[in-house]
Scaffold this active site. Structure first.
Site, PDB file in Angstrom:
ATOM      1  N   PHE A  30       0.804  -1.251   0.037  1.00 15.74           N
ATOM      2  CA  PHE A  30      -0.027  -0.239   0.092  1.00 15.74           C
ATOM      3  C   PHE A  30       0.856   1.157  -0.011  1.00 15.74           C
ATOM      4  CE2 PHE A  30      -4.783   1.087   0.992  1.00 15.74           C
ATOM      5  CZ  PHE A  30      -5.011   0.180   0.045  1.00 15.74           C
TER       6      PHE A  30
ATOM      7  N   GLU B  17      -6.829   2.158  -3.530  1.00 14.94           N
ATOM      8  CA  GLU B  17      -5.357   2.174  -3.427  1.00 14.94           C
ATOM      9  C   GLU B  17      -4.839   0.728  -3.933  1.00 14.94           C
ATOM     10  OE1 GLU B  17      -3.515   5.164  -1.396  1.00 14.94           O
ATOM     11  OE2 GLU B  17      -2.177   3.599  -0.474  1.00 14.94           O
TER      12      GLU B  17
ATOM     13  N   ARG C  49      -0.456   9.676  -0.240  1.00 15.36           N
ATOM     14  CA  ARG C  49      -1.742  10.208  -1.106  1.00 15.36           C
ATOM     15  C   ARG C  49      -1.583  11.493  -1.371  1.00 15.36           C
ATOM     16  NH1 ARG C  49      -6.624   6.907   1.625  1.00 15.36           N
ATOM     17  NH2 ARG C  49      -6.000   4.860   0.865  1.00 15.36           N
TER      18      ARG C  49
ATOM     19  N   HIS D 242     -11.676  12.692  -0.113  1.00 11.81           N
ATOM     20  CA  HIS D 242     -11.855  11.395   0.514  1.00 11.81           C
ATOM     21  C   HIS D 242     -11.904  11.396   1.905  1.00 11.81           C
ATOM     22  CE1 HIS D 242     -11.312   7.026   0.556  1.00 11.81           C
ATOM     23  NE2 HIS D 242     -10.068   7.383   1.095  1.00 11.81           N
TER      24      HIS D 242
ATOM     25  N   ARG E 127      -3.180  11.203   5.955  1.00  8.65           N
ATOM     26  CA  ARG E 127      -3.411   9.890   6.260  1.00  8.65           C
ATOM     27  C   ARG E 127      -2.856   8.664   5.320  1.00  8.65           C
ATOM     28  NH1 ARG E 127      -6.855   5.897   5.302  1.00  8.65           N
ATOM     29  NH2 ARG E 127      -8.511   7.419   4.244  1.00  8.65           N
TER      30      ARG E 127
END
Lengths: 357, 560
Positions: B113, B243, B274, B339, B374
């Site tokens: 990730f 993602e 991000r 988001h 985040r």
């Protein structure tokens, strides 16, 4: 942009008036959803229309309705396609079926769905104490297998479309039974046999499904609830030999045995074999099944009367010319140690190739 | 008057986890949600949950990635707790029955990730949030002693004369009746506020209710300017492409066919954090290298077909149903979209807000573990760890406290607000019009790139909309499921959130994490390594600062 006509079923429980149709025009690109259409009406014209909705992406399961009579999520039904299927050019939107309506498109899912989910003991009953500082070690395939049932968002669309539910409102129903499979199929659960026995013996349980495929067709998440019910049956009958009062066990066995023998369904034999282990002629009927057998006689007589069943066909059911091939399928499957079950996460080899082409 | 030791408001992951922990701690628990719990937006968390569970991985590595991802605005004590407790939290979920992906040995398997130095994201296909949410609800059904109030809308928090939390006022959506709940402790778990942006990946229910309710009784909001734009959302609709797609190897291309992340994050490429990827995309689009629809392309076709079906099934559906694209065959057009709310009600590591007895957990809270940005798959972890800690702490803290008696008058006051809206004749704008303008303004001026002029325009607009919201009328005059009047209340909550976000963004005169000021393009640790707090002091919002807690990681330059 295009113009679409919506006919929305309205019901105001406080008015004392019966339900009625509300007609609205919306202006949207055809690839947008029916939900977008309803929201546009609410935003521009009449915000009193009641509909549960939240994610707009077929994840939260709130916006189950019937569109042109077919149960679906409003958010993943394209408005252009709905219009093509609409009679008189107007897309009809009604609350889901098999459920009491609270207001407009809002139904009481607690009464007909959640109550039944709780009926199937919807939590893991672990076989053993969980390992300390570690996960349960289980086959990857088993997790993928139950993940199909886990993909259920409890939108109620299958419940709305269920034909058995229409006849027997007490039927546990496709979504709740799919939920049951999520535990039965989970190797971490220790109550497989008790769960199966419970669901087989309940007259509104797994044998109340008529195998009509309606739930498979409408499910927006490809959970295929009926397939999960069939898996419950295969486990109940094949793995645990659970003989239930509903004769589900006998019926399932009779079905399989007849196909193995004839290749197609020998309908005249199905009834007696379902109620006994042998044929009616040989008199091997199980005493407990007499009542049900007698109850099914009118159906058999209607079949005779309408010509669907003739005495000749009933007695002399031909085998398929290549019945050996059917037998080979049986022995191939039975020779395997594990039952291979494909689902939406485990795609079969041939399925992949076909899609490739 | 329903009475509980602990009242949880919101029934997503944080709320349900808090309720379960409070019940295990011996408290009598009520959990209220404006939607059925399984409709909560936690469902939408597709990719997974981070935990340093592998023997080769360490919690320190997870913590460092999180801190670097936060652009050093995250509080390191809280991040340490989250990362240390992640493995046991994950295992608890597994023991409860979450169908996590397994590797060939039958053990938990991971995927990669963004912003992470190890593959430590555990997942259930791409329905991780949904799977966990439904399993928690299974446990909630098992705990018969936890009272569930499903489809009850909370309108206000109630304090006693000393300022301690005493309960909440709610509306039973089924019949419109107003109810006063008495509680020794209240845990807010009401989620984020994405609906103030248009488009957003967030569900229609994400209207920042809890953040606004806490703010109104004096709780400070923190890091509100930190609004995450996710790098891969569908243009127009704003729907999320996980993602996990990039975690599985998907690439980003501009319209000229360049894999542009080479320029912005040569090491991590598409798996940079991000804020970095979103800025890169927006730069490509702004400088004319995007597609005509204002997007760039996400190419998932490089991921093996079998793997897509096994691990990215939901994205196949979203592509097919909502974009008309078969992602196994062709790239899909995406852009950055609103988001996640990194900020929220300020809490300590046990979920306690400065208001005695009031807790917050999950997206509505700001502990702060996410700081300026985040990391993917840290949000589920945040909800669970701090949901549990809030519930457990509240169950202990209330012992010995008297049963509060919240003032009956509070119900009357809330009822009056609703009656006024319902009985008003339409003279002003519709709720939907105000909401639409709010969404456009926020997406235009308070998005990936910001500057003072735009932010001032946004603030003026928000304040005008706040006035207009005072005169909205509704079409629905009934009591049963009057969603219309609740929409008017949500609009007021959203406007409170929006005001705090814009004030925070104007205040922070630097670029850090999700806040990128084109007029202050550099991070400025000397002046701005601190949290911005916004409180209502009766006359309007008041800005103050609080320290960022550093433990063992000194701020350094951030490169991916």
């Amino acid at each position: 942009m295009a113009d679409f006509k919506l006919k929305i079923r309205r019901f105001d429980p406080e008015s004392g008036e019966p339900a009625y149709w509300g007609d609205f025009d919306v202006d949207l690109p055809p690839e947008r959803s029916v939900l977008d259409g309803i929201l546009q009406v609410k935003d521009r014209e009449d915000a009193s229309i009641g509909i549960r909705c939240s994610c707009r992406a077929a994840i939260c399961g709130s916006c189950g309705v019937r569109i042109n009579g077919k149960s679906a999520l409003a958010c993943n039904t394209r408005i252009g396609e709905a219009a093509e299927r609409a009679r008189d050019g107007a897309i009809t939107i009604e609350p889901m079926g098999n459920m009491p309506v609270v207001k407009d498109l809002i139904t009481d899912m607690e009464a007909v769905h959640w109550k039944k989910v709780r009926r199937v003991v919807p939590w893991l009953l672990p076989a053993e104490e969980p390992p300390e500082h570690s996960e349960y070690i289980v086959p990857a395939e088993a997790m993928l297998d139950v993940t199909q049932a886990m993909a259920c968002i409890h939108c109620g669309v299958c419940v709305s479309a269920c034909l058995s539910m229409e006849v027997d409102p007490h039927f546990i129903g496709p979504a709740a039974l799919a939920k049951a499979y999520r535990f039965v199929g989970d190797p971490r659960d220790g109550a497989e046999e008790e769960r199966l026995k419970d669901l087989a013996e309940d007259p509104h349980g797994i044998y109340d499904c008529t195998h009509c495929f309606a739930c498979v067709e409408v499910c927006p998440k490809d959970v295929a609830p009926m397939n999960q019910i069939m898996r419950l049956r295969r486990r109940a009958t094949g793995d645990h030999g659970i003989k239930d009062d509903n004769n589900g066990y006998g019926h399932e066995k009779a079905f399989v045995n007849l196909i193995e023998k004839y290749g197609t369904l020998h309908e005249a034999q199905l009834l007696p074999r379902s109620f006994g282990d042998g044929s009616l002629v040989k008199g091997q009927i199980e005493p407990g099944a007499v009542k049900q057998l007698i109850e099914s006689l009118p159906t058999a007589l209607r079949g005779l009367k309408s010509g669907k069943v003739t005495p000749k066909k009933a007695l002399l059911h031909p085998k398929l010319p290549d019945q050996d091939q059917v037998r080979r399928v049986f022995s191939e499957v039975e020779s395997k140690d594990d039952r291979v079950e494909l689902n939406l996460y485990i795609v079969g080899e041939s399925g992949g190739e076909e899609a490739e082409a | 008057m329903p009475q509980h030791d602990v009242l949880v408001i919101g029934a997503g992951l944080a709320g349900q986890r808090a309720a379960l922990a409070a019940a295990e701690g011996g408290a009598s628990v009520g959990i209220i949600s404006k939607v059925h719990p399984v409709r909560s937006h936690s469902n939408a968390a597709q990719g997974g949950i981070n935990a340093a569970l592998n023997p080769e991985d360490t919690w320190e590595s997870h913590a460092f990635d999180t801190i670097k991802g936060s652009d050093y605005l995250g509080d390191q004590d809280a991040i340490e707790i989250m990362c240390r407790e992640a493995p046991e939290e994950l295992l608890e979920l597994e023991h409860w029955g979450v169908t996590f992906h397994r590797n060939e040995e039958g053990r938990l398997g991971t995927r990669a990730f963004g912003g992470a130095s190890a593959a430590r994201t555990y997942y259930v296909a791409d329905i991780t949030g949904q799977a966990i949410l439904h399993v928690l609800y299974e446990q909630l059904m098992r705990h018969e002693e936890v009272y569930r109030y499903e489809e009850w809308f909370t309108t206000a928090l109630v304090q006693d004369e000393e300022g301690r939390i005493a309960g909440a006022v709610t509306r039973n959506m089924r019949d419109g009746s107003m109810e006063l709940f008495s509680a020794r402790a209240v845990i807010l778990a009401t989620g984020g506020n994405g609906q103030i942006y248009d488009p957003t990946t967030n569900a229609l229910i994400c209207t920042g209710d809890g953040i606004a309710m806490a703010y109104r009784i004096g709780a400070p909001l923190m890091d509100m300017e930190m609004i995450q734009y996710h790098p891969t959302t569908l243009a127009g609709l704003g729907l999320l492409i996980t993602e996990g797609a990039r975690g599985e190897g998907a690439h980003l291309y501009n319209a000229q066919g360049e894999r542009f992340m080479e320029k912005y994050a040569p090491n991590k490429m598409e798996l940079a954090s991000r804020d970095v990827v979103s800025r890169a995309e927006q730069t490509e689009i702004n400088e004319g290298r995007g597609f005509p629809d204002g997007t760039v392309a996400l190419d998932i076709t490089v991921v093996p077909r079998k793997r897509i079906h096994e691990a990215l099934r939901e994205i196949v559906n979203v592509g097919r149903d909502f974009a008309g694209v078969d992602i196994t065959q062709e790239p899909i057009h995406i852009k950055p979209g609103n988001h996640y709310t990194m900020g929220g009600v300020r809490t300590d590591v046990n979920g306690q807000t400065p208001i005695p007895g009031l807790y917050a957990a999950g997206e509505c809270a700001c502990v702060s573990v996410h700081g300026g940005n985040r990391l993917g798959a840290n949000s589920l972890l945040d909800t669970l760890v701090f949901g549990r800690r809030s519930g457990a702490h509240a169950a202990q803290a209330i012992k010995g406290l008297p049963v509060p008696e919240p003032a009956r008058a509070s119900v009357g006051a809330e009822q009056e607000v609703i009656d006024a809206i319902v009985s008003r004749d339409r003279t002003g704008r519709r709720v939907s019009e105000i909401k639409a303008e709010l969404g456009q303004v926020m997406d235009r001026y308070v998005a990936v790139f910001r500057d003072e002029q735009g932010l001032n325009t946004a603030l003026e607009t928000v304040r005008r909309l706040q006035e207009e919201a005072q005169t909205v009328a509704v079409d629905d005059k009934g009591s049963v499921f009057n969603q219309d009047v609740l929409g008017a209340l949500e609009l007021q909550f959203m406007l409170d959130n929006a005001e705090a976000i814009v004030i925070g963004a104007i205040e922070r005169k630097e670029s850090r994490g999700a806040q990128y000021r084109t007029d202050f393009p550099d991070r400025n640790d000397d002046e701005w390594l601190k949290h911005i707090n916004i409180s209502a002091n009766g006359e309007g919002p008041e800005v103050s600062y609080s320290e960022v807690t550093l433990t063992q990681w000194e701020p350094e330059e951030r490169k991916y």
